[in-house]
Design an enzyme around this catalytic site. Structure first.
Site, short mmCIF file in Angstrom:
data_model
loop_
_atom_site.label_atom_id
_atom_site.label_comp_id
_atom_site.label_asym_id
_atom_site.label_seq_id
_atom_site.Cartn_x
_atom_site.Cartn_y
_atom_site.Cartn_z
CE LYS A 203 12.78 45.55 -28.91
NZ LYS A 203 12.56 46.36 -27.71
CE LYS B 78 12.04 57.90 -24.31
NZ LYS B 78 12.83 57.16 -23.34
CE LYS C 137 4.90 51.13 -28.05
NZ LYS C 137 5.16 49.92 -27.54
CG ASP D 168 7.69 47.36 -29.76
OD1 ASP D 168 6.80 47.62 -28.93
OD2 ASP D 168 8.89 47.20 -29.44
CG HIS E 165 8.03 55.03 -29.27
ND1 HIS E 165 6.96 55.40 -28.51
CD2 HIS E 165 8.48 53.87 -28.74
CE1 HIS E 165 6.77 54.50 -27.55
NE2 HIS E 165 7.68 53.55 -27.68
NE ARG F 268 -5.21 36.62 -14.93
CZ ARG F 268 -6.38 36.68 -15.55
NH1 ARG F 268 -7.43 36.08 -15.04
NH2 ARG F 268 -6.50 37.33 -16.70
C1 BG6 Z 1 8.55 50.47 -25.80
C2 BG6 Z 1 8.70 49.25 -26.67
O1 BG6 Z 1 7.50 51.27 -26.25
O2 BG6 Z 1 9.75 51.22 -25.81
C3 BG6 Z 1 9.90 48.43 -26.25
O3 BG6 Z 1 7.54 48.47 -26.59
C4 BG6 Z 1 11.13 49.30 -26.14
O4 BG6 Z 1 10.11 47.36 -27.15
C5 BG6 Z 1 10.86 50.52 -25.30
O5 BG6 Z 1 12.16 48.51 -25.55
C6 BG6 Z 1 12.04 51.44 -25.28
O6 BG6 Z 1 11.80 52.55 -24.47
P1 BG6 Z 1 12.96 53.52 -24.07
O7 BG6 Z 1 12.29 54.61 -23.33
O8 BG6 Z 1 13.92 52.71 -23.24
O9 BG6 Z 1 13.61 53.96 -25.33
#
Ligand code: BG6
Length: 498
Positions: free
Chosen positions: A349, A193, A159, A246, A251, A45
């Site tokens: 978190k 990773k 995602k 999330d 993951h 934007r």
């Molecule tokens: C993301 C999440 O997919 O992964 C976040 O949406 C999270 O909330 C992040 O902080 C963490 O990624 P990494 O690679 O730092 O473990």
């Protein structure tokens, strides 16, 4: 090295593009993995000129790139940077996008190959796909008369893939009416990773582990993704989503799949996907969801010598939000290999420290003749794969304490990437962006895997949605709410303290 093409970032001013995507593109260029005939278009934007975009992107790259900043590499790459200003439903902007793409094809030789990277809220996917389609940007429309090749049109989606199973299906339909299924790349950056890919090497390139990797020897598996940061600043995305959607849906369930799947016939995409899908579809959703799960929300307090806000006090948040910032679930897999072995998954978190690990904890040796004078427990072997930080793996084994007595204690054998290899690991996004440009699909979950993950998570989400109480508060810097500890205590187990 990838072939010629243009990468178009929707949502280029967002957090992810700034912190990860553009730095990753630069790192690829710096490693010599992008051709000279390469273009990058930022779509957003802001009212930026091409030059303003280049200047801004340079700041992001200098701040975040993994490899050293090199003026020549940057100038060559940035020569292909363009900016298109507009909203996701703005026809004029999509017309301009078409013109800029054509200009890059003409001046940089990008060959009509296009990768649309949607780093945008899922609710905007439909609009963007629709506009790309209407403006003729998504479909392969011509054939190179010399090579007979059709340029590719790929789409990358970040995602979350939907909010639940139904919305994931709808989303998939929208995307797959515009792009061919093989041209859709769903990003789960954990699969990019090194340590996650190493899981396959550890399991299948060694003789040692696989014979024991089953219900006969494994007591349970713990998969932890802990972060010490809060959500500050990400309210727009996180609130209403929560820890389970999330990161568990994607993951952590991908980590579970790689830990538990059978050996694929080969590591090509179809074989790998089908083994992951098979094991995910064997995951049993517990009937008593309350006793197989825990969730929490971080409270305010002191963490690492600093006063931090609780989730409900974070700026811009609904002070009555019931979104969880911690979730733990217990799953089982209905296969002969895993019958009766619990898989505990937790993510949160503002926990004690940032760490992601998979711990495969074995049953104790039978008939233990030894003792530990301190009364500590020992003899429960574990293989711990440290996804991050301190990437590597640890084997926990019992060993004799030096001295005259036959006393035994647990010790660790350690493999660390940092000391075993000289080169540093590429960032997940470098690997994934390169794979998209090369058209290599193994590291991108297929839609069926995404569906399976929602099938597993939806019942938990529905159960939590009906609870009237707030998620249980937990202190910042702790390891989550009490209920998370009870979840394992009920089974006579404890969480590892990573
Ligand atoms: C993301 C999440 O997919 O992964 C976040 O949406 C999270 O909330 C992040 O902080 C963490 O990624 P990494 O690679 O730092 O473990």
């Amino acid at each position: 090295i990838s072939g010629p093409g243009t990468l178009i970032f929707f949502g280029v001013t967002g957090d992810l593009a700034r912190k990860k995507l553009l730095p990753a593109v630069y790192d690829l260029a710096n490693r010599g993995l992008l051709p000279a005939s390469f273009g990058v278009i930022g779509f957003g934007r802001r009212d930026w000129s091409h030059e303003e975009f280049v200047a801004q992107a340079r700041v992001w790259v200098e701040e975040r790139a993994r490899t050293a900043f090199n003026e020549d590499v940057w100038n060559q790459l940035a020569g292909g940077f363009r900016f298109v200003s507009g909203g996701f439903e703005d026809d004029d902007a999509f017309e301009r996008l078409g013109e800029v793409l054509q200009e890059l094809d003409d001046t940089r030789g990008t060959g009509g190959n296009r990768t649309f990277y949607l780093s945008i809220p899922p609710k905007a996917f439909e609009a963007v796909c629709g506009k790309l389609n209407e403006h003729g940007l998504a479909k392969q429309s011509w054939q190179d008369p010399e090579t007979g090749l059709q340029p590719y049109r790929r789409v990358v989606i970040e995602k979350p893939f939907g909010h639940n199973l139904d919305s994931a299906r709808e989303l998939n339909e929208v995307v797959e009416t515009v792009f061919r299924p093989d041209d859709v790349f769903r990003i789960d950056h954990y699969l990019g990773k090194e340590t996650v890919q190493n899981l396959l090497a550890l399991r299948f390139a060694n003789r040692l582990f696989e014979p024991l990797w089953n219900a006969g020897h494994v007591d349970h598996v713990q998969i932890t993704m802990a972060e010490d940061i809060g959500i500050g600043g990400r309210a727009g995305y996180y609130d209403g989503v929560g820890a389970a959607r999330d990161v568990i849906q994607n993951h952590l369930l991908q980590l579970l799949a790689l830990t538990a799947m059978e050996e694929p016939i080969s590591f090509n995409a179809a074989q790998l996907h089908s083994e992951k899908e098979k094991v995910l579809s064997a995951v049993k959703v517990p009937t008593d969801l309350g006793s197989a799960s825990a969730r929490g929300q971080y409270a305010g307090g002191w963490q690492g010598g600093e006063q931090v806000n609780g989730y409900l006090e974070e700026e811009g948040f609904d002070p009555h939000s019931t979104t969880e910032t911690f979730a733990a679930i217990r799953l089982e897999i209905a296969t002969r290999r895993w019958d009766g072995v619990p898989f505990y998954l937790r993510a949160g978190k503002r926990l004690g420290r940032r760490v992601t690990e998979i711990a495969v904890v074995f049953k104790k040796a039978p008939n233990l003749l030894f003792h530990d004078n301190t009364g500590a427990d020992f003899g429960q072997n574990a293989v711990v794969i440290r996804v991050q930080p301190d990437e590597g793996a640890t084997l926990r084994i019992a060993s004799k304490v030096p001295g005259t007595q036959m006393e035994v204690r647990d010790v660790t054998m350690d493999f660390s990437y940092g000391t075993s290899f000289t080169e540093s690991s590429p960032e997940a996004y470098e690997r994934l962006i390169l794979d998209v440009l090369l058209g290599e699909p193994p590291l991108f979950p297929r839609h069926a895997e995404v569906e399976q993950s929602w099938r597993i998570l939806d019942p938990f989400e529905e159960f939590w949605a009906e609870l009237t109480q707030q998620p249980e508060p937990y202190a910042p810097g702790s390891w989550g709410p009490d209920s998370a500890h009870e979840l394992l205590a009920k089974d006579g187990r404890t969480w590892r303290r990573p």
